[in-house]
Design a protein around this motif. Sequence first.
Motif, PDB file in Angstrom:
ATOM      1  N   ARG A 128      -0.136  -7.884  -7.703  1.00  0.00           N
ATOM      2  CA  ARG A 128       0.064  -8.610  -6.156  1.00  0.00           C
ATOM      3  C   ARG A 128       0.776  -9.777  -5.962  1.00  0.00           C
ATOM      4  NH1 ARG A 128      -3.808  -5.979  -3.471  1.00  0.00           N
ATOM      5  NH2 ARG A 128      -5.816  -4.779  -5.010  1.00  0.00           N
ATOM      6  N   ASP A 129       0.582 -10.755  -6.729  1.00  0.00           N
ATOM      7  CA  ASP A 129       1.874 -11.655  -6.626  1.00  0.00           C
ATOM      8  C   ASP A 129       3.306 -12.070  -6.711  1.00  0.00           C
ATOM      9  OD1 ASP A 129       1.565 -12.068  -8.558  1.00  0.00           O
ATOM     10  OD2 ASP A 129       0.837 -14.497  -8.929  1.00  0.00           O
ATOM     11  N   GLY A 130       3.536 -10.199  -6.810  1.00  0.00           N
ATOM     12  CA  GLY A 130       4.698  -9.755  -7.355  1.00  0.00           C
ATOM     13  C   GLY A 130       5.683  -9.216  -6.177  1.00  0.00           C
ATOM     14  N   ILE A 131       4.564  -8.749  -5.682  1.00  0.00           N
ATOM     15  CA  ILE A 131       4.907  -7.926  -4.511  1.00  0.00           C
ATOM     16  C   ILE A 131       6.143  -8.422  -3.922  1.00  0.00           C
ATOM     17  CG2 ILE A 131       3.346  -7.796  -3.077  1.00  0.00           C
ATOM     18  CD1 ILE A 131       5.187  -4.973  -4.277  1.00  0.00           C
ATOM     19  N   LEU A 138      10.104  -7.190   3.725  1.00  0.00           N
ATOM     20  CA  LEU A 138       9.735  -6.162   4.308  1.00  0.00           C
ATOM     21  C   LEU A 138       8.042  -6.549   5.130  1.00  0.00           C
ATOM     22  CD1 LEU A 138       8.912  -2.685   1.915  1.00  0.00           C
ATOM     23  CD2 LEU A 138       9.998  -2.746   4.354  1.00  0.00           C
ATOM     24  N   PRO A 139       7.779  -6.441   6.773  1.00  0.00           N
ATOM     25  CA  PRO A 139       6.211  -6.570   6.749  1.00  0.00           C
ATOM     26  C   PRO A 139       5.224  -6.699   6.393  1.00  0.00           C
ATOM     27  CG  PRO A 139       7.141  -5.422   8.454  1.00  0.00           C
ATOM     28  CD  PRO A 139       8.610  -5.310   7.215  1.00  0.00           C
ATOM     29  N   GLN A 140       4.514  -7.725   5.619  1.00  0.00           N
ATOM     30  CA  GLN A 140       3.271  -7.942   5.094  1.00  0.00           C
ATOM     31  C   GLN A 140       2.171  -6.007   4.867  1.00  0.00           C
ATOM     32  OE1 GLN A 140       1.947  -9.510   3.294  1.00  0.00           O
ATOM     33  NE2 GLN A 140       3.636 -11.195   3.426  1.00  0.00           N
ATOM     34  N   ARG A 144       1.804  -4.445   1.370  1.00  0.00           N
ATOM     35  CA  ARG A 144       0.525  -4.068   0.459  1.00  0.00           C
ATOM     36  C   ARG A 144       0.934  -2.642   0.652  1.00  0.00           C
ATOM     37  NH1 ARG A 144      -1.415  -8.023   4.847  1.00  0.00           N
ATOM     38  NH2 ARG A 144      -1.677  -6.447   6.243  1.00  0.00           N
ATOM     39  N   LEU A 145       1.635  -1.845   1.162  1.00  0.00           N
ATOM     40  CA  LEU A 145       1.156  -0.482   1.114  1.00  0.00           C
ATOM     41  C   LEU A 145       1.982   0.336   0.098  1.00  0.00           C
ATOM     42  CD1 LEU A 145       0.983   2.699   2.252  1.00  0.00           C
ATOM     43  CD2 LEU A 145       2.901   2.718   3.507  1.00  0.00           C
ATOM     44  N   VAL A 146       3.292  -0.160  -0.368  1.00  0.00           N
ATOM     45  CA  VAL A 146       3.944  -0.338  -1.489  1.00  0.00           C
ATOM     46  C   VAL A 146       4.027  -0.773  -2.866  1.00  0.00           C
ATOM     47  CG1 VAL A 146       5.959  -1.035  -2.486  1.00  0.00           C
ATOM     48  CG2 VAL A 146       6.442  -0.941   0.218  1.00  0.00           C
ATOM     49  N   TRP A 147       2.332  -1.382  -2.560  1.00  0.00           N
ATOM     50  CA  TRP A 147       1.903  -2.270  -3.816  1.00  0.00           C
ATOM     51  C   TRP A 147       0.939  -0.945  -3.820  1.00  0.00           C
ATOM     52  CZ3 TRP A 147      -3.351  -3.668  -4.985  1.00  0.00           C
ATOM     53  CH2 TRP A 147      -3.587  -3.339  -6.474  1.00  0.00           C
ATOM     54  N   ALA A 148       0.435  -0.848  -3.053  1.00  0.00           N
ATOM     55  CA  ALA A 148      -0.860   0.549  -3.226  1.00  0.00           C
ATOM     56  C   ALA A 148      -0.194   1.199  -4.035  1.00  0.00           C
ATOM     57  CB  ALA A 148      -1.871   0.584  -1.621  1.00  0.00           C
ATOM     58  N   THR A 149       0.401   1.793  -3.161  1.00  0.00           N
ATOM     59  CA  THR A 149       1.613   3.236  -3.973  1.00  0.00           C
ATOM     60  C   THR A 149       2.339   3.487  -5.341  1.00  0.00           C
ATOM     61  OG1 THR A 149       2.957   2.732  -2.518  1.00  0.00           O
ATOM     62  CG2 THR A 149       1.383   3.709  -1.129  1.00  0.00           C
ATOM     63  N   GLN A 150       2.212   2.269  -5.333  1.00  0.00           N
ATOM     64  CA  GLN A 150       2.961   2.186  -6.694  1.00  0.00           C
ATOM     65  C   GLN A 150       3.049   3.393  -7.467  1.00  0.00           C
ATOM     66  OE1 GLN A 150       3.275  -1.482  -9.528  1.00  0.00           O
ATOM     67  NE2 GLN A 150       1.693  -2.202  -8.049  1.00  0.00           N
TER      68      GLN A 150
END
Length: 227
Positions: A128-131, A138-140, A144-150
């Motif tokens: 999470r702290d690396g995204i 990108l906007p926050q 969060r979407l990029v992290w959740a769908t990685q």
Amino acid sequence: MPTAKPSIVFAHGLWADGSCYSKLIPVLQCEGHEVVSAQNSLDSLDGDVDAVHRALARVSAPALLVGHSWGGYVITAAGTDERVAGLVYIAALGPDTGETPEALIGKFDPPPLFSHLDSEDGRIWISRDGISDFCGDLPQEEQRLVWATQGAPRAEVLGSTVGEPAWRTRPSWFLVTTRDRAVNPELQRFAAQRMGATVAEVDSSHVPMLSRPQEVLDLIRRAASSL
């Protein structure tokens, strides 16, 4: 019948899927290109090359391959296909014969992202702290979407090698991302110079297709118009 414009086949990188090009595909389709974004498993280089070959079978030749990050390895291997007319590298790894991602990355200072990766069940995840090191411009809510769908790659892909690289026999273009914290910009410049690519630079994170899509589109258009 072949289309008047070259087809475009995308190959995505690690921690992504084919939808990472969603800001580019509709525009290119409206401009008259056949477009397919391969869905790579991130299990092995051979498997991801096969995915690109399947995508090539769904469009008309000649085709332009576009690879982001790890997708640079994929198009370097898949691009020797006779249906491929050119290669576009986006913040990518552009290997030479027998060169692993680990060896290529190790030529320069390690990127900050590599301090924020988690390994679980043989796969590598962005913490999470690396995204922000991956897509910090990108906007926050998009981060969060990029992290959740990685998509999580198998660790073994970092030991992959290619044979004769496609950039030796195909024209290439390279977009260097100057604020990249996932692939060192100096590594990108080194790879682009080695392959003799036409180079453009953009002030962005590792994901310019999401944060600076216009600049990515401009380079793809430039490459497509020259084929």
